[in-house]
Design a protein around this motif. Sequence first.
Motif, mmCIF file in Angstrom:
data_model
loop_
_atom_site.group_PDB
_atom_site.id
_atom_site.type_symbol
_atom_site.label_atom_id
_atom_site.label_comp_id
_atom_site.label_asym_id
_atom_site.label_seq_id
_atom_site.Cartn_x
_atom_site.Cartn_y
_atom_site.Cartn_z
ATOM 1 N N LEU A 83 14.156 0.425 2.844
ATOM 2 C CA LEU A 83 13.185 0.817 1.820
ATOM 3 C C LEU A 83 13.171 2.322 1.582
ATOM 4 C CD1 LEU A 83 10.189 -1.523 2.767
ATOM 5 C CD2 LEU A 83 11.731 -1.738 0.801
ATOM 6 N N TRP A 84 13.535 3.097 2.577
ATOM 7 C CA TRP A 84 13.570 4.546 2.412
ATOM 8 C C TRP A 84 14.852 4.994 1.701
ATOM 9 C CZ3 TRP A 84 12.831 9.346 1.634
ATOM 10 C CH2 TRP A 84 13.704 10.326 2.096
ATOM 11 N N LEU A 85 15.997 4.468 2.138
ATOM 12 C CA LEU A 85 17.256 4.879 1.525
ATOM 13 C C LEU A 85 17.442 4.272 0.136
ATOM 14 C CD1 LEU A 85 19.805 4.703 4.497
ATOM 15 C CD2 LEU A 85 18.751 6.731 3.506
ATOM 16 N N PHE A 86 16.981 3.042 -0.042
ATOM 17 C CA PHE A 86 17.189 2.326 -1.303
ATOM 18 C C PHE A 86 15.836 1.831 -1.826
ATOM 19 C CE2 PHE A 86 20.675 1.583 1.669
ATOM 20 C CZ PHE A 86 21.741 2.169 0.992
ATOM 21 N N PRO A 87 14.995 2.715 -2.373
ATOM 22 C CA PRO A 87 13.655 2.307 -2.819
ATOM 23 C C PRO A 87 13.732 1.266 -3.928
ATOM 24 C CG PRO A 87 14.181 4.505 -3.610
ATOM 25 C CD PRO A 87 15.264 4.135 -2.664
ATOM 26 N N SER A 88 12.725 0.389 -3.938
ATOM 27 C CA SER A 88 12.705 -0.697 -4.916
ATOM 28 C C SER A 88 12.240 -0.236 -6.290
ATOM 29 C CB SER A 88 11.791 -1.822 -4.406
ATOM 30 O OG SER A 88 10.479 -1.324 -4.160
ATOM 31 N N ALA A 89 11.403 0.785 -6.353
ATOM 32 C CA ALA A 89 10.896 1.284 -7.641
ATOM 33 C C ALA A 89 11.745 2.446 -8.114
ATOM 34 C CB ALA A 89 9.432 1.717 -7.505
ATOM 35 N N GLY A 90 11.984 2.482 -9.413
ATOM 36 C CA GLY A 90 12.817 3.530 -9.975
ATOM 37 C C GLY A 90 12.171 4.898 -9.978
ATOM 38 N N ASN A 91 10.830 4.976 -9.916
ATOM 39 C CA ASN A 91 10.150 6.270 -9.957
ATOM 40 C C ASN A 91 9.974 6.881 -8.571
ATOM 41 O OD1 ASN A 91 8.370 4.328 -9.083
ATOM 42 N ND2 ASN A 91 6.620 5.150 -10.215
ATOM 43 N N GLN A 109 22.613 -1.311 -7.303
ATOM 44 C CA GLN A 109 23.190 -0.835 -6.054
ATOM 45 C C GLN A 109 22.119 -0.619 -4.991
ATOM 46 O OE1 GLN A 109 25.230 2.628 -7.556
ATOM 47 N NE2 GLN A 109 27.186 1.549 -7.767
ATOM 48 N N ARG A 110 20.933 -0.169 -5.414
ATOM 49 C CA ARG A 110 19.847 -0.015 -4.441
ATOM 50 C C ARG A 110 19.400 -1.369 -3.896
ATOM 51 N NH1 ARG A 110 17.651 3.585 -8.308
ATOM 52 N NH2 ARG A 110 15.968 2.101 -8.714
ATOM 53 N N THR A 111 19.326 -2.363 -4.754
ATOM 54 C CA THR A 111 18.972 -3.712 -4.288
ATOM 55 C C THR A 111 20.010 -4.223 -3.297
ATOM 56 O OG1 THR A 111 17.893 -4.159 -6.405
ATOM 57 C CG2 THR A 111 18.456 -6.059 -5.027
ATOM 58 N N PHE A 124 0.826 -1.203 0.000
ATOM 59 C CA PHE A 124 0.000 0.000 0.000
ATOM 60 C C PHE A 124 0.866 1.262 0.000
ATOM 61 C CE2 PHE A 124 -2.025 3.353 2.558
ATOM 62 C CZ PHE A 124 -3.096 3.643 1.736
ATOM 63 N N VAL A 125 1.880 1.296 0.854
ATOM 64 C CA VAL A 125 2.757 2.467 0.914
ATOM 65 C C VAL A 125 3.527 2.633 -0.390
ATOM 66 C CG1 VAL A 125 4.749 3.458 2.094
ATOM 67 C CG2 VAL A 125 2.935 2.371 3.420
ATOM 68 N N LEU A 126 3.983 1.513 -0.967
ATOM 69 C CA LEU A 126 4.705 1.583 -2.231
ATOM 70 C C LEU A 126 3.816 2.109 -3.350
ATOM 71 C CD1 LEU A 126 7.295 1.006 -3.830
ATOM 72 C CD2 LEU A 126 6.456 -1.328 -4.178
ATOM 73 N N GLY A 127 2.587 1.627 -3.397
ATOM 74 C CA GLY A 127 1.665 2.116 -4.411
ATOM 75 C C GLY A 127 1.306 3.574 -4.215
#
Length: 839
Positions: free
Chosen positions: A325-333, A344-346, A246-249
């Motif tokens: 999840l905050w420093l290295f978000p999974s989505a590029g946008n 590198q984020r992963t 939900f937060v990611l969306g």
Amino acid sequence: MRLLTTILTVFLLALLPLAGAAQTTPSTTTPSETAPAAAQPGAGTPSGTAIPDYAAWNARADAIEAELEQPDITVERLDALRSEIVAFRTQFQDARNVNGPRIDSIRAQLDALGAPPEDPSTEAPEVAERRATLSAELATLQAPRVNAQEAFSRADALVRRIDTILRARQASTLMAVEPYPWNPANWLVAVSSLVDASTLVVQEFNNTLGSQLRLRQLRENLPVIIGLLAFGGFVLLRGRAWIEGFVLGLRSGRFGNRALNNSPKGQRLLGLILSVSQVIVPSLAVIALYIAANTSAMLGERGSELAVAIATAGIVYFIARWIGLWLFPSAGNLYSPLLLTEGQRTQGRVLVNLLGFFVGLHGIMLAAIGDDRAIPAAASVVAFPVIVLTAIALFRLGQLFIQHAKANAASEQDTAFKDRAIGLVGRAALMIALAAPVLAALGYRNAAEALIYPTLHSLVLFAVLLLLLRMLEDIYDLATKRPDDAPEPLLPALLGFVLAIASLPLFALIWGVRGTELSEFFSLLLEGFQIGETRIAPSALLVLILVFAIGYYVTRLLQGALGSAVLPKTKIDKGGQKAIISGTGYVGIFIAALIAISTAGIDLSGLAIVAGALSVGIGFGLQTIVSNFISGLILLIERPIAEGDWIEVGANMGVVKSISVRSTTIETFDRTDVIVPNTDLIAGSVTNWTRQNMTGRVIIPVGVAYGSDTRRVQQILQEIGDAQPLALLDPPPTVLFMDFGADALMFELRMIVSDVNFGMPVRTEIRHQIAERFAEEGIEIPFAQRDIWLRNPEVLRPDHTPEPKPVRRDDAQHLGQMRRDEIVSDSSDGSGDGGADGR
């Protein structure tokens, strides 16, 4: 780790009554119950301040000093003694200010009597008697303050001594050497400790199974236990994934909420705020599971310690996951504070999760062997591999931070303070990751733990600061509707700076600074510092700033009222109104500063000597500025020029735009601003075209050809001048026959116009009329003419043949000599044919 464990324990004990479990609350005693009566701020005096019992304090201080000499005194006892002494010291600090108003009054009376004469017999008897009475009363009033100061000094010395002992204890603990973890002999000790701990937990569980009381408590609390287990299990297995999705969306804009989609910044801000639920909800599930286990009454003492460690490890893991999840978000946008690639984020998310897991595992391992009660060899062996794994993950994480700094330096973006701080944090993480395993391998486990785990806690706090800074920027953008391509605003940067300063005490606590030391520092800070007879405290500075701000605001309101409601209704010209408004502002600011200094209680008389010493150097260094300042005041008071005047200063001509205390701004007719120092306007020559009135003379020179009727020319010019509407009738326009020029007869049309600002348009219009009237009357306006005389014009004819020039005797001789020289030169040629030329 111990700090997190303590916080979690207190929080869980507070929640246990909600689960229906019977808990016992340990009895606590306040410092007021253990401190002697002398430490109690009592009533009984008119001023509300108790008179301290200094005899009881001295006796208690002697006992405390004797107790401090004992080498086996515990840290807990030192903390208790320190709290007791601080209570005494606070009371003595208040007593130092007793009788303050009366003492100031007596001192003022003594000052009014003047200095005592060298010969007391020369002084009037009534004056001498009054001086002696006041001096005796002053000594009596100052006696309690002297006693309070002596007691305060002793209490403060004891507090500092205890702080020194505590710091020495802390340093000795950090530098304590334990058995080497790589020694195989110590491995057996560690395995034995783990086996013993497991056996003890199992034995405690078997004992609880045989207790009818524990079984009855289990049956009574079974519905609550089942509900807590169901809640915790469901949230950990399914609810956590739903919340993260939900937060990611929400942050990526996948939802169709129209209100959010119309405001991308608002959607992003809401996503950042709700991302905290990724920690809160799973942590509540972990706490629910712990409460269920503790409510079952099936855990013994060692089992309860292990359960607290497991619950703490779960919360730490979810905090680390949220930070990742905050420093290295999974989505590029999604917004990322770090300039890293997707790979590198992963890698960063995996490293942060591993760090959270290793920190929790470290606490579980130490809790399993008994933590403080564990054998040093077992603790060293158990903690070493976890420290090494944590250091490896920290090293790789530091490399990612450095990669961000390099990417930011290589990009076209400006390197902000945040980016520099990230690079410094990465380099510090590399050094600590290399040093901690080495220290642990050498037996300094406490030092290694005190180095690597505060680093991880600092990284968490640093990430939270980055998140709060981003939220402040988004809130500011939403409030001001700032576009994305606008320059970076100042207010969020200032708030971020204040936030960073406010977080320094938290960093200090993380790195081992005790809370009592911080409170001591803030007490000294609030107490202020002494300059001569004046004490400057932060509270006084705040009062100073607040009162001055109010005075400044009132001054601006008064200036606005004068400029909009009062002065426009008077007959004062615009320049005078501006001068009055400016003078009101300067006077108001000066009065506001005096009132603020007086209200804050800052006595500037003690700074008179320092100010006198500095005034000489300041006078030489700032004499030009002071000269311009005084000149500006003269301009505002005398008003030789005013705003809107047309003036000429040296080579500059234009309209006065503004007058300040240092310089005057002149707007030239080229629409450029010239800053003129006020000294040039006072000491130099200034031409003011519009100061007293707007009238001014206009002169139009004109020339007519020789042979023109001069009387008619004068009449025509006079008619044109009289017809000009801006020309004054008194004096009327005049026409003057000025001179017999080289090319024309020179006339001038002179007139006084009512507004000199229209001088150029008047000249233009009159010249048009002169050209029209002269054309009608047949009067020629000549132009420059010159006669050119040619001395020999026949050479310009095409059939002209130039006559031969007669050769003079000396020229013929010279020609013959030149020929002979040429022959001799040719005959001397080295070609070998010189003899043939003589035939």
